[in-house]
Enzyme design. Sequence first.
Site, PDB file in Angstrom:
ATOM      1  N   ARG A  20      -0.535  10.011   8.641  1.00 25.45           N
ATOM      2  CA  ARG A  20       0.797  10.507   9.013  1.00 25.45           C
ATOM      3  C   ARG A  20       0.926  12.000   8.758  1.00 25.45           C
ATOM      4  O   ARG A  20       1.558  12.710   9.551  1.00 25.45           O
ATOM      5  CB  ARG A  20       1.864   9.722   8.245  1.00 25.45           C
ATOM      6  CG  ARG A  20       2.032   8.303   8.773  1.00 25.45           C
ATOM      7  CD  ARG A  20       2.682   7.406   7.746  1.00 25.45           C
ATOM      8  NE  ARG A  20       3.033   6.101   8.280  1.00 25.45           N
ATOM      9  CZ  ARG A  20       2.183   5.087   8.442  1.00 25.45           C
ATOM     10  NH1 ARG A  20       0.921   5.221   8.129  1.00 25.45           N
ATOM     11  NH2 ARG A  20       2.604   3.928   8.920  1.00 25.45           N
ATOM     12  N   ASP A 319      -2.687  -5.617   3.635  1.00 28.93           N
ATOM     13  CA  ASP A 319      -4.053  -5.087   3.539  1.00 28.93           C
ATOM     14  C   ASP A 319      -4.790  -5.577   2.290  1.00 28.93           C
ATOM     15  O   ASP A 319      -6.008  -5.439   2.196  1.00 28.93           O
ATOM     16  CB  ASP A 319      -4.027  -3.551   3.536  1.00 28.93           C
ATOM     17  CG  ASP A 319      -3.741  -3.002   4.925  1.00 28.93           C
ATOM     18  OD1 ASP A 319      -3.856  -3.757   5.913  1.00 28.93           O
ATOM     19  OD2 ASP A 319      -3.389  -1.814   5.019  1.00 28.93           O
TER      20      ASP A 319
HETATM   21  C1  S3P Z   1      -0.833   0.573   8.546  1.00 30.31           C
HETATM   22  C2  S3P Z   1      -0.114  -0.556   8.845  1.00 30.31           C
HETATM   23  C3  S3P Z   1      -0.680  -1.904   8.799  1.00 30.31           C
HETATM   24  C4  S3P Z   1      -1.961  -1.931   7.991  1.00 30.31           C
HETATM   25  C5  S3P Z   1      -2.897  -0.822   8.362  1.00 30.31           C
HETATM   26  C6  S3P Z   1      -2.246   0.524   8.130  1.00 30.31           C
HETATM   27  C7  S3P Z   1      -0.165   1.879   8.633  1.00 30.31           C
HETATM   28  O1  S3P Z   1      -0.986  -2.329  10.128  1.00 30.31           O
HETATM   29  O2  S3P Z   1      -2.602  -3.178   8.124  1.00 30.31           O
HETATM   30  O3  S3P Z   1      -4.084  -0.890   7.584  1.00 30.31           O
HETATM   31  O4  S3P Z   1      -0.686   2.873   8.092  1.00 30.31           O
HETATM   32  O5  S3P Z   1       0.920   1.940   9.235  1.00 30.31           O
HETATM   33  P1  S3P Z   1       0.133  -2.954  11.091  1.00 30.31           P
HETATM   34  O6  S3P Z   1       1.063  -1.875  11.484  1.00 30.31           O
HETATM   35  O7  S3P Z   1      -0.641  -3.496  12.249  1.00 30.31           O
HETATM   36  O8  S3P Z   1       0.813  -4.019  10.297  1.00 30.31           O
END
Ligand code: S3P
Length: 434
Positions: A20, A319
């Site tokens: 981000r 995760d």
């Molecule tokens: C993440 C959101 C999650 C997570 C991924 C990282 C993020 O995925 O599993 O490792 O940084 O926004 P999803 O948005 O598919 O839930």
Amino acid sequence: MKAYRGEVFDLPPDKSISHRAALIAAVADGETEITNFSGGFDNQSTLGVLRDCGIGVTQETVRSPQGHVRRTVVVRSGGLWSLTKPGKELMCNNSGSTMRMFAGILAAQPFESAMVGDGSLMKRPMRRVADPLRLMGAEVSLSPEGTAPVVIRGTKALRPISYELPVPSAQVKSLVAFAALHAEGESRIVESLPSRNHTELMLGLDVEELPDGRRAVIVPGRKAVPARPFCIPADPSAACFMIALGLLCPGSEVFLRDVCLNPTRAGYIDLLVDAGADIGIENLRSEGGEKIGDLLVRHSPSISPLRIGDPATVANIIDEIPMLAVLSACATGEFELHNAPELRTKESDRISAVAGNLGRFGFLCEEFADGFSVSGRGAIAPQNVVVESFHDHRIAMSFAIAGRALGLEPEISGSEVIGVSFPNFFDIIGNLEV
Ligand code: S3P
């Protein structure tokens, strides 16, 4: 079995916040300095696609006074519409976050681009990306299966959107927010289950608590994003592996510094403490809107089995589930998970990957559509244990920890995938080993 003792200063910087920070910097007006950026392959993929779209990115490693190597990234951009048409396909490698979140920015650019990835990423669901962006006015095409290549013909005239997330996904919430920053009016993104909220915090977006308990993120359109520095705390999802190592191996005591303890990420620590894990939080503080603290983890011989099924809990710990499942199985011989179908859409199908690999260690597993259970362990020939990473960093790391906890040395196929999020994983374990 070995014990693991000592202090860890160099856990990887948080992967979600690193992505981000780089993406926000690409739409910010001016120069953004990001301290302690992650060297993991996924975050480097994000820097790569930004460079391919003409954004100035420099990166240097600096040694701290304590001798720890830190990565500083500087991103230069002229604001919301500073990207240029890439001369080639944008390669996101293994990184779903790169592909999905960058799609939100590409949807607002007046050119066509295409994103591709490795074998794992090319199989992951992308309709969740295309649907909101099409509603906002971008043209997006996918494969007939709804997967990458994600081809986007963006427009400077994106419409604002009022969007209810169909799946609990912080990536989708973020991509809609990135697109909405460029739209011609205010957008609202509603989520019924809270997902990680770094994007909202880092962009300073308002969040409304709705009477029915849902949350709405409000994104003002066409508002200049001022460049500001970011400093990335350690990744709680990486910390989870070292916590599991400390909890499972007799004689262990591990101290983890500067871990992000954002409540949308750290639910797994509460879950473990409730199950009898000895994890102390010290020096809790707030930096740049994020909660950060140090963790003291001691071997815990009487952890009770983890049973997970509440959808809000699943979203919070999504995760960490592979490691938690393996931890619960190793500590107690039992584990149960329901309401987690999203786990089948990660870097691998994590339900069958974890259940299958636990089976190779002799655990008795039953798979369901939305989870699996572990109920005891049968005999195995330890020298024959080979586990499969399924090209998934979290699967490889979970079973590397299982091997140490069970006093086995499994062969892990494709363990180099660990570099996706935790390049110094084996170095840290080696330094802690006594
Ligand atoms: C993440 C959101 C999650 C997570 C991924 C990282 C993020 O995925 O599993 O490792 O940084 O926004 P999803 O948005 O598919 O839930």
